[in-house]
Design an enzyme around this catalytic site. Sequence first.
Site, PDB file in Angstrom:
ATOM      1  N   SER A 188       0.819  -1.209   0.000  1.00  0.00           N
ATOM      2  CA  SER A 188       0.000   0.000   0.000  1.00  0.00           C
ATOM      3  C   SER A 188       0.852   1.257   0.000  1.00  0.00           C
ATOM      4  O   SER A 188       0.328   2.342  -0.248  1.00  0.00           O
ATOM      5  CB  SER A 188      -0.961   0.000   1.195  1.00  0.00           C
ATOM      6  N   HIS A 213      -2.927  -3.116  -6.257  1.00  0.00           N
ATOM      7  CA  HIS A 213      -3.336  -2.593  -4.951  1.00  0.00           C
ATOM      8  C   HIS A 213      -4.843  -2.739  -4.740  1.00  0.00           C
ATOM      9  O   HIS A 213      -5.637  -2.001  -5.318  1.00  0.00           O
ATOM     10  CB  HIS A 213      -2.904  -1.123  -4.826  1.00  0.00           C
ATOM     11  N   GLU A 255      -5.841  -0.551  -7.946  1.00  0.00           N
ATOM     12  CA  GLU A 255      -4.850   0.281  -8.627  1.00  0.00           C
ATOM     13  C   GLU A 255      -3.810  -0.651  -9.234  1.00  0.00           C
ATOM     14  O   GLU A 255      -3.219  -1.462  -8.521  1.00  0.00           O
ATOM     15  CB  GLU A 255      -4.174   1.230  -7.634  1.00  0.00           C
ATOM     16  N   ASN A 312      -4.397   6.706  -1.939  1.00  0.00           N
ATOM     17  CA  ASN A 312      -3.890   7.070  -0.616  1.00  0.00           C
ATOM     18  C   ASN A 312      -3.225   8.446  -0.624  1.00  0.00           C
ATOM     19  O   ASN A 312      -3.266   9.176   0.364  1.00  0.00           O
ATOM     20  CB  ASN A 312      -2.915   6.019  -0.095  1.00  0.00           C
TER      21      ASN A 312
HETATM   22  P1  NAI Z   1      -1.500  -9.143   7.681  1.00  0.00           P
HETATM   23  O1  NAI Z   1      -0.530  -8.873   8.758  1.00  0.00           O
HETATM   24  O2  NAI Z   1      -2.914  -9.320   8.023  1.00  0.00           O
HETATM   25  O3  NAI Z   1      -1.030 -10.443   6.880  1.00  0.00           O
HETATM   26  C1  NAI Z   1       0.257 -10.657   6.429  1.00  0.00           C
HETATM   27  C2  NAI Z   1       0.430 -12.168   6.291  1.00  0.00           C
HETATM   28  O4  NAI Z   1       1.639 -12.416   5.615  1.00  0.00           O
HETATM   29  C3  NAI Z   1       0.498 -12.899   7.629  1.00  0.00           C
HETATM   30  O5  NAI Z   1      -0.384 -13.984   7.629  1.00  0.00           O
HETATM   31  C4  NAI Z   1       1.949 -13.388   7.682  1.00  0.00           C
HETATM   32  O6  NAI Z   1       2.099 -14.609   8.371  1.00  0.00           O
HETATM   33  C5  NAI Z   1       2.237 -13.547   6.214  1.00  0.00           C
HETATM   34  N1  NAI Z   1       3.666 -13.592   5.887  1.00  0.00           N
HETATM   35  C6  NAI Z   1       4.661 -12.889   6.427  1.00  0.00           C
HETATM   36  N2  NAI Z   1       5.828 -13.238   5.829  1.00  0.00           N
HETATM   37  C7  NAI Z   1       5.532 -14.169   4.891  1.00  0.00           C
HETATM   38  C8  NAI Z   1       6.299 -14.913   3.965  1.00  0.00           C
HETATM   39  N3  NAI Z   1       7.603 -14.799   3.914  1.00  0.00           N
HETATM   40  N4  NAI Z   1       5.649 -15.769   3.157  1.00  0.00           N
HETATM   41  C9  NAI Z   1       4.314 -15.917   3.220  1.00  0.00           C
HETATM   42  N5  NAI Z   1       3.560 -15.245   4.100  1.00  0.00           N
HETATM   43  C10 NAI Z   1       4.151 -14.380   4.926  1.00  0.00           C
HETATM   44  O7  NAI Z   1      -1.299  -7.959   6.623  1.00  0.00           O
HETATM   45  P2  NAI Z   1      -2.343  -7.335   5.603  1.00  0.00           P
HETATM   46  O8  NAI Z   1      -3.093  -6.265   6.243  1.00  0.00           O
HETATM   47  O9  NAI Z   1      -3.054  -8.439   4.932  1.00  0.00           O
HETATM   48  O10 NAI Z   1      -1.374  -6.630   4.553  1.00  0.00           O
HETATM   49  C11 NAI Z   1      -0.635  -7.353   3.606  1.00  0.00           C
HETATM   50  C12 NAI Z   1      -0.142  -6.404   2.543  1.00  0.00           C
HETATM   51  O11 NAI Z   1      -1.241  -5.744   1.938  1.00  0.00           O
HETATM   52  C13 NAI Z   1       0.773  -5.300   3.051  1.00  0.00           C
HETATM   53  O12 NAI Z   1       1.718  -5.027   2.066  1.00  0.00           O
HETATM   54  C14 NAI Z   1      -0.177  -4.118   3.203  1.00  0.00           C
HETATM   55  O13 NAI Z   1       0.477  -2.875   3.107  1.00  0.00           O
HETATM   56  C15 NAI Z   1      -1.073  -4.343   2.029  1.00  0.00           C
HETATM   57  N6  NAI Z   1      -2.400  -3.724   2.127  1.00  0.00           N
HETATM   58  C16 NAI Z   1      -3.100  -3.768   3.300  1.00  0.00           C
HETATM   59  C17 NAI Z   1      -4.346  -3.197   3.379  1.00  0.00           C
HETATM   60  C18 NAI Z   1      -5.127  -3.257   4.642  1.00  0.00           C
HETATM   61  O14 NAI Z   1      -6.084  -2.493   4.783  1.00  0.00           O
HETATM   62  N7  NAI Z   1      -4.800  -4.140   5.568  1.00  0.00           N
HETATM   63  C19 NAI Z   1      -4.949  -2.504   2.219  1.00  0.00           C
HETATM   64  C20 NAI Z   1      -4.164  -2.595   1.010  1.00  0.00           C
HETATM   65  C21 NAI Z   1      -2.923  -3.156   1.002  1.00  0.00           C
END
Ligand code: NAI
Length: 728
Positions: free
Chosen positions: A447, A468, A480, A518
């Site tokens: 993001s 995105h 995006e 954003n």
């Molecule tokens: P989250 O913390 O809920 O999930 C991340 C997941 O990735 C966890 O389950 C973790 O165990 C896993 N993980 C970590 N290292 C890993 C690896 N080496 N291999 C496989 N899995 C791995 O995070 P979230 O919120 O889902 O965000 C994920 C991405 O999406 C980030 O880049 C964030 O910036 C982006 N994003 C998040 C939004 C939101 O509102 N939460 C909106 C748009 C984008």
Amino acid sequence: MELLSSKERVDTALKKVKVIPDSIRLKPEGEIVWVELDLPGEKANKFSSGVLLRLRQIIAELGKSTYKAAIFVSRKNNIFIAGADIEEIKGLKTAQEAEDACNIGQTIYNELENLQIPIIAAIHGACVGGGCEFVLACDYRICTNDPSTKIGLPEVNLGVIPGFGGTQRLPRVIGLQNSLDIILAGKTVPGAKALKSGLVDQCVPKEILEEIARKVAKEAIEKGKRQKRFKPQGFMNVLLENPLGNQVVFHQARKALLAQTKGNYPAPEKALEVVKKTYGMKLEKGLKIERQAFGEMAITDVSKNLINLFFMTEMVKKSTGVSGNVTPHKVEAVAVLGAGTMGGGIAQLAAEKEISVRLKDVNFEAIGKGLRAAQDIFSKALKRKKINSYEMKRKMALISGSTDYSGFKSEDVVIEAIVEDINVKRKVLAETASHCKEDVILASNTSSLSITEIGRDLPKPENFVGMHFFNPVHRMPLIEVIRGEKTNDEAAATIYALSKKLGKTPIVVKDGPGFLVNRLLMPYLNESVFILADGNSIEYIDKSLLKFGMPMGPLLLIDEIGIDVAVKVAKILGAGLGSRAEPSPLMSKVVDTKRFGKKNKKGFYKYDANGRSTGVDSTVYAELGLGSPKNNLNEEQLVHRALFPMINEAALCVEEKIVESPEMVDLGMIMGTGFPPFRGGLLRWADSLGAQKIVDELEIMVGKYGLRFKPSAPLRNRAKNNLKFYGK
Ligand code: NAI
């Protein structure tokens, strides 16, 4: 006083129209005739003036013929009639012109209804707007139970009301309550529901539609024409279908409508007014009132804005997202890295759209969480009868979990959604590439990080793209598609096409801090916190912006996003964009008091055990040393202070070609943040105010609140040269 009768006006108007001869043709079959709708060169049957004129010729021919029944069918795939031609609605300049256009449709539909022989509509696929009004003028309606069959009146979504008799015939056929449900919400209903309400007489499998239609036609020849009228059944319906009951229905409908539209959408209110005024009236009189009301609505700014939005989404449907002539890769199998909030949502969405997904995380516990999240979304759809339990199981089976890269050789696209850390992302993506086929497309859901930087050391940075999604994935319509410096057309087009396959609206964005959405959203959220710090109450801030039309107040939205996340993003943007994105010191202070928002049930708002907000947390003021709020801005000042920084930034985005055009800024803001569609988007709103006014107010705010309000050079330039974002 009308000098010409309505029929004469129609005859005169149609003299100027060029008929589309092949759009409707007759195919005789003994005493029955099939009337085939098949607009040449188009995927859909649209009732433009040229087609309506052809319809009139056909009706005249049927009137003179010896056929004993006619069956209307479509020869298009999954579309019966998509409605009137929206290009023509867009071109309407005056209320009189719009009223005359309706008069044409109404008169021709009346002529159809008045034919001596029974008319049967055999409906397969979309039958909406003018299409639905057309079948209402037929004697019998049979539709298919295919998922593509949808019948209804979506006119209010374009800021107008049904104008070819929909407000008159639908209540006659399905009763007041049912018809208001459809007309006011601009709804379409599937075959089974249409049958239940009496909108159609039969709902049958696609394969036997024509056979059944033939049978109905033969029976109708015996029975003759009919005029189907709603007969209330059941205690409640009988109670509501009398003058007193009707008043109750109208009252409730208006209350529910205003709660939803907050008075910002005149068309559904007008439609309600028309139905209320005309219910039980003679058809001719009712039609006149309907077309006058249509005329009033067709020239409103709201209608123009909603029609523009319709065409923007049509543009996306036709576009490949790139200027070059490339073929996107075929995408049948997708892997998602990270089964967290976003990864779980993306996996569910892919499965929902019949794409098989491999969900990889560091351990099975995390994968289990992702699978449960997907299951929960499907369960809700099951509860709302959007899918059945067989489909749910089948779709869930499309998602498989893994902690290693087994099966990655057959993936067409891998979407990374792991922790927001550039080094971890780089390492994991390089490792992933080594387990995939050579031409795999890698995408990141980051993001805030640079796509160019994440992809820098990949073996094929040209095949790396930002994708995105917005949270929650299953609800937010925007994606995006971010091009890094090296991303090639093929990769961008593949992710663009995949986004559409996932049912989303993609916009192509150049790499840069906060991408588009954003980057524009943060100054607004940030300023809302500054406004709070300056002595305005949380309720007042959120209510003012809700009234403007935002779907949620900015402080409640910060709570939803997570105050800690908002601070993090604000800091990143502050670093990337300089003083105009300087984060409010109060925002960090809120996080220091361990208020993270909805996720820890403590933010600007209070939350119950289920995470539902229960009102403003008034302890915030004392805890942050703010004193009691004085609401020192009036509503307009507050709204302008919160939103003008967004316009200022958007002017820069257009200048820097972050997106291709002002249309894409507006589409991005409407789909990504819920910016009020009736305003046409951020830049159409800016145009309605004029650049000079915005610059003048920003200058005043510089003096009052600081340099972050300094009008950007491209905005000043527009003011100086009296330029609009959309043309002159
Ligand atoms: P989250 O913390 O809920 O999930 C991340 C997941 O990735 C966890 O389950 C973790 O165990 C896993 N993980 C970590 N290292 C890993 C690896 N080496 N291999 C496989 N899995 C791995 O995070 P979230 O919120 O889902 O965000 C994920 C991405 O999406 C980030 O880049 C964030 O910036 C982006 N994003 C998040 C939004 C939101 O509102 N939460 C909106 C748009 C984008």
